[in-house]
Design an enzyme around this catalytic site. Sequence first.
Site, short mmCIF file in Angstrom:
data_model
loop_
_atom_site.label_atom_id
_atom_site.label_comp_id
_atom_site.label_asym_id
_atom_site.label_seq_id
_atom_site.Cartn_x
_atom_site.Cartn_y
_atom_site.Cartn_z
N GLU A 176 0.83 -1.21 0.00
CA GLU A 176 0.00 0.00 0.00
C GLU A 176 0.86 1.26 0.00
O GLU A 176 1.16 1.83 1.05
CB GLU A 176 -0.94 0.02 1.21
CG GLU A 176 -1.88 1.24 1.19
CD GLU A 176 -2.74 1.35 2.44
OE1 GLU A 176 -3.64 2.20 2.45
OE2 GLU A 176 -2.52 0.59 3.40
N LYS A 213 -2.72 -2.17 -2.85
CA LYS A 213 -3.78 -1.28 -2.34
C LYS A 213 -3.37 0.13 -2.67
O LYS A 213 -2.38 0.64 -2.14
CB LYS A 213 -3.97 -1.48 -0.83
CG LYS A 213 -5.09 -0.60 -0.26
CD LYS A 213 -5.45 -0.98 1.16
CE LYS A 213 -6.56 -0.07 1.71
NZ LYS A 213 -7.02 -0.46 3.05
#
Length: 295
Positions: A176, A213
């Site tokens: 992420e 993500k």
Amino acid sequence: MTNSEMREKIKTGRGFIAALDQSGGSTPGALKAYGVDEQAWSTEEEMFALIHQMRERVITSPCFGTGKVLGAILFERTMDGTADGQPVPDALKARGVVPFLKVDKGLAEEADGVQLMKPNPDLEALLDRANAKGIFGTKMRSVINLANEAGIAAVVAQQFDEAKRILAKGLMPIIEPEVSIKSPERDAADRILLSEIVRQLDGLENDQQVMLKLTLPAEAGLFQPLVDHPKVLRVVALSGGFSRQQACAELEKNPGMIASFSRALLSDLRAEQDEEQFDRALGTAIDEIYSASVS
């Protein structure tokens, strides 16, 4: 669910991943949004007990196990807790929800327009605990504030280095590198990030895959090469400060990405709601995010 069943569910399932991983720094804000102010606790243990009560309400709500929630990202203390009398990972899997664990130790100070993750020397020990508890994968977050090529390259390199440690333990890493939606250079940062991620993906072994993500891109569809990349199991989107309505509208512009929302999922929940009100509010959010994820 077996590990192969969880992998297939995340790879092909219709739905989204719930982010229930607020940690020490973000928990007071999450509790305040839930209607519990700082006067309600006097110690860190009491604070975490209150946030666990909220998470248990979410996990055990009937609407959470309807098949629309594919997975849930947990904070370490949540992994170690119980829900409905079961260890939380087991309670999730009993509802058809794949458990993930937040494993980063927070953000370092900003340099070169980014915030790297703090060092994590004890990661392997945490991964061993996660494996013992039946966790499928992990999540770790960095932040990108400016379109600085050196900074973004460092963020992505660090993320993939940590991902290799996670893969070595048989877990699925969610990478992420969040681009701040407040960045004045958001589109340029997205493009540098795309290039760096593709470069790192191409360097993985043939049998390795990761998840991503990402902030919903300023240009719709920009991350399609990542959605289609053979080294990527799934691309999920963070809400990043967008309202649920905004985040869902942006998500619908990016086919192949599914949601992994936190604030946008939980924003209408309040501690004082009775069970019917709570379940209705959560169910509405789940339905809206599911619709945007599968449209």
